[in-house]
Scaffold this motif. Structure first.
Motif, PDB file in Angstrom:
ATOM      1  N   ALA A  16       0.838  -1.197   0.000  1.00  0.00           N
ATOM      2  CA  ALA A  16       0.000   0.000   0.000  1.00  0.00           C
ATOM      3  C   ALA A  16       0.874   1.249   0.000  1.00  0.00           C
ATOM      4  CB  ALA A  16      -0.925  -0.004   1.221  1.00  0.00           C
ATOM      5  N   SER A  17       0.320   2.323  -0.550  1.00  0.00           N
ATOM      6  CA  SER A  17       1.057   3.591  -0.587  1.00  0.00           C
ATOM      7  C   SER A  17       1.137   4.190   0.808  1.00  0.00           C
ATOM      8  CB  SER A  17       0.360   4.571  -1.534  1.00  0.00           C
ATOM      9  OG  SER A  17      -0.930   4.894  -1.035  1.00  0.00           O
ATOM     10  N   LEU A  18       2.096   5.106   0.976  1.00  0.00           N
ATOM     11  CA  LEU A  18       2.258   5.767   2.272  1.00  0.00           C
ATOM     12  C   LEU A  18       1.004   6.558   2.627  1.00  0.00           C
ATOM     13  CD1 LEU A  18       4.009   6.571   4.672  1.00  0.00           C
ATOM     14  CD2 LEU A  18       4.960   8.417   3.278  1.00  0.00           C
ATOM     15  N   ARG A  19       0.382   7.176   1.631  1.00  0.00           N
ATOM     16  CA  ARG A  19      -0.842   7.919   1.885  1.00  0.00           C
ATOM     17  C   ARG A  19      -1.933   7.000   2.431  1.00  0.00           C
ATOM     18  NH1 ARG A  19      -3.335  10.658  -3.297  1.00  0.00           N
ATOM     19  NH2 ARG A  19      -2.908   8.538  -3.995  1.00  0.00           N
ATOM     20  N   THR A  20      -2.099   5.835   1.807  1.00  0.00           N
ATOM     21  CA  THR A  20      -3.110   4.882   2.267  1.00  0.00           C
ATOM     22  C   THR A  20      -2.787   4.385   3.675  1.00  0.00           C
ATOM     23  OG1 THR A  20      -3.520   4.197  -0.014  1.00  0.00           O
ATOM     24  CG2 THR A  20      -4.258   2.711   1.725  1.00  0.00           C
TER      25      THR A  20
END
Length: 554
Positions: A16-20
């Protein structure tokens, strides 16, 4: 293969992305806070409702006791009126004898079939006194009952005790509704906060998205890209942007230097090949001419051919020596540092010229054309002598016979706080054109635009001078002599005589440590280049300033 849910969750989380990840962690913390808040609120609300039940039981105990004790003396109509007036029907009350048994017809209300009633434990007089008016919970008679809240009291007459109870249904229903409302509102608030957090994080990550875009452009080969500075320097993102820009500048400079170095190497190889090919072609041509008998009948022609072969062989040998000197300088080998006075080197050079060029007028003067002054430095005396010799050789080669030459020696300061020892070699010849002046320190470059003139040298002399000066922390610069001619200025950091002892004591151990390594390295390097160990061989640099085969040249 055995499936492990935990490993699958970990892999999904890592992908998963850091934002997620940030939004998920924020939502998780919100849900955890909601769960704790809901649990604590429900517990406190239940305690408050139970306390209200206890107060209600305590406040109505007298009414219920009056109703129970007078029930046997009244008919049903009176009891109904009395109970309505006192509102005792919402309570369950029962009288207990001193042994804890229920006294029949002394309970309210009368229990119809299927009605939930509390299961009052048998409590004798002592147990009632021990309870001391504290309320307690008891189960109900029906399945699914939520229990009753019971208080027991001892009559002052000592004839009986009374148990009064209220159902807990109202408490549990109220707690469930409150819990549902709190959880529902909390979930909606968490959903809204998570959506808002996603938007805020996305906006906050815009600088990082620009960094990512810039990195992608650099990965495609565009090293001129830079990260746009959009955050203050005292923030994490601002410091990251500035650090990345500094790193990108270093990377771009490194690649540019690499490209320049590769281009210089290719040009060096091409020029070296050309320079070596020229004498080889001459030697091979005269050799073939002699072998074929073209000059065998004329002794003078044979002498000329042999002379040409010998001069080209010397020129080729000198070229190899100069190339080897540059290679050693490029390796940045440790220098044999010692105190050196440039004024003494200038006088030695003038004495040598009195033998090698007796027709030239050469003088040692000061920087202001007065008497020369001491110019102490610390360096490798042999290398510095080579600089002076190469500069004088160029002045002799590129000026007409009889042209005077001055060696100007002294100290000068161009930068505040730093004093340099200076040697200027000034001639009064034809000078150098502006186009040539910018390239005279390049390797294999000669200002005469000809690779075949006898005075052309190999084009490595000034390149060697610049390399040695740079290794000593100094510079060599060209300037035009007033009235015509060329002035070459050597600047080296001046070292006061009192500071030389400190330098010697500080560098003794380092020089001693490098001695054996340098000796072995030099021997291996010379063996690789075919250089002998003749102790009588000349040192680096020209010995005859008028030798046309010398490597120095503009």
């Amino acid at each position: 293969m055995r499936f492990r849910p935990s490993e699958s969750v970990v892999r999904t989380w890592r992908r998963a992305s850091l934002r997620t990840q940030l939004v998920v962690m924020f939502a998780g913390l919100m849900l955890l806070t909601l769960a704790v808040t809901t649990f604590v609120s429900a517990s406190l609300f239940r305690q408050e409702l139970v306390r209200n039940l206890d107060e209600d039981l305590y406040a109505n105990r007298s009414n219920v006791a009056t109703f129970l004790t007078s029930r046997a003396e009244r008919d049903d109509a009176d009891l109904e009126y009395y109970s309505d007036e006192l509102s005792v029907w919402r309570f369950y009350g029962v009288l207990l004898d001193n042994d804890g048994d229920v006294i029949e017809d002394q309970a309210t209300p009368s229990a119809p079939q299927g009605q939930d009633l509390p299961v009052i434990p048998e409590m004798d007089a002592e147990e009632v006194l021990t309870q001391d008016g504290e309320a307690f919970d008891v189960p109900g008679t029906e399945e699914g009952s939520r229990g009753w809240r019971v208080h027991v009291y001892r009559f002052a007459s000592g004839e009986a005790s009374m148990a009064i109870a209220l159902p807990r249904d109202t408490v549990e229903v109220a707690v469930e509704r409150a819990t549902f409302l709190v959880a529902t509102i909390g979930m909606m608030a968490t959903l809204g906060a998570s959506t808002l957090a996603y938007a805020v994080v996305t906006r906050s990550f815009r600088p990082l998205f620009r960094v990512e875009k810039t990195a992608a452009s650099i990965a495609d080969g565009d090293f001129s890209q830079r990260v746009q500075i959009s955050s203050p320097s005292d923030t994490e993102v601002g410091r990251l942007q500035r650090s990345l820009n500094v790193m990108l500048e270093h990377i771009e400079e490194a690649f540019r230097s690499k490209s320049v170095s590769e281009e210089n190497m290719r040009r060096f190889i091409q020029d070296a090949s050309h320079e070596l090919r020229t004498p080889l072609v001459t030697i091979r041509g005269f050799s073939e001419l002699y072998r074929q008998g073209g000059v065998s009948d004329d002794p003078e022609a044979v002498g000329t051919a042999m002379g040409r072969i010998e001069s080209e062989a010397k020129r080729m040998g000198q070229l190899v020596e100069d190339m080897l000197t540059l290679a050693r300088l490029d390796e940045q080998r440790p220098l044999q540092m010692a105190p050196v006075d440039l004024r003494l080197l200038a006088h030695d050079a003038v004495m040598d010229l009195g033998v090698n060029a007796p027709d030239r007028e050469v003088a040692v003067v000061g920087l202001d054309d007065a008497d020369p002054r001491p110019a102490p430095v610390r360096g490798d005396e042999g290398k510095i002598r080579q600089i002076v010799t190469n500069l004088i050789t160029n002045a002799l080669r590129y000026t007409p016979d009889g042209t005077p030459i001055e060696l100007m020696v002294g100290t000068d300061s161009l930068v505040s706080g730093r004093t340099d020892s200076v040697v200027r070699v000034r001639d009064h010849g034809h000078g150098i054109s502006e186009a040539d002046a910018s390239r005279i320190f390049e390797r294999f470059y000669r200002a005469d635009d000809s690779r075949h003139r006898e005075t052309g040298g190999t084009g490595l002399g000034l390149a060697i001078v610049a390399a040695i000066a740079s290794q000593h922390g100094g510079t060599v610069r060209y300037s035009e002599t007033e009235g015509g001619g060329t002035t070459m200025t050597l600047r080296l950091p001046m070292v006061e005589p009192g500071d030389e002892q400190d330098h010697e004591s500080d560098e003794f151990d380092e020089d001693f440590d490098h001695a054996d390594h340098d000796a072995d390295h030099d021997a291996d390097h010379d063996a690789d280049h075919g250089v002998g160990e003749d102790p009588g061989a000349p040192q680096e640099g020209p010995t005859d300033p008028q030798d046309p085969t010398d490597s120095t040249g503009r």
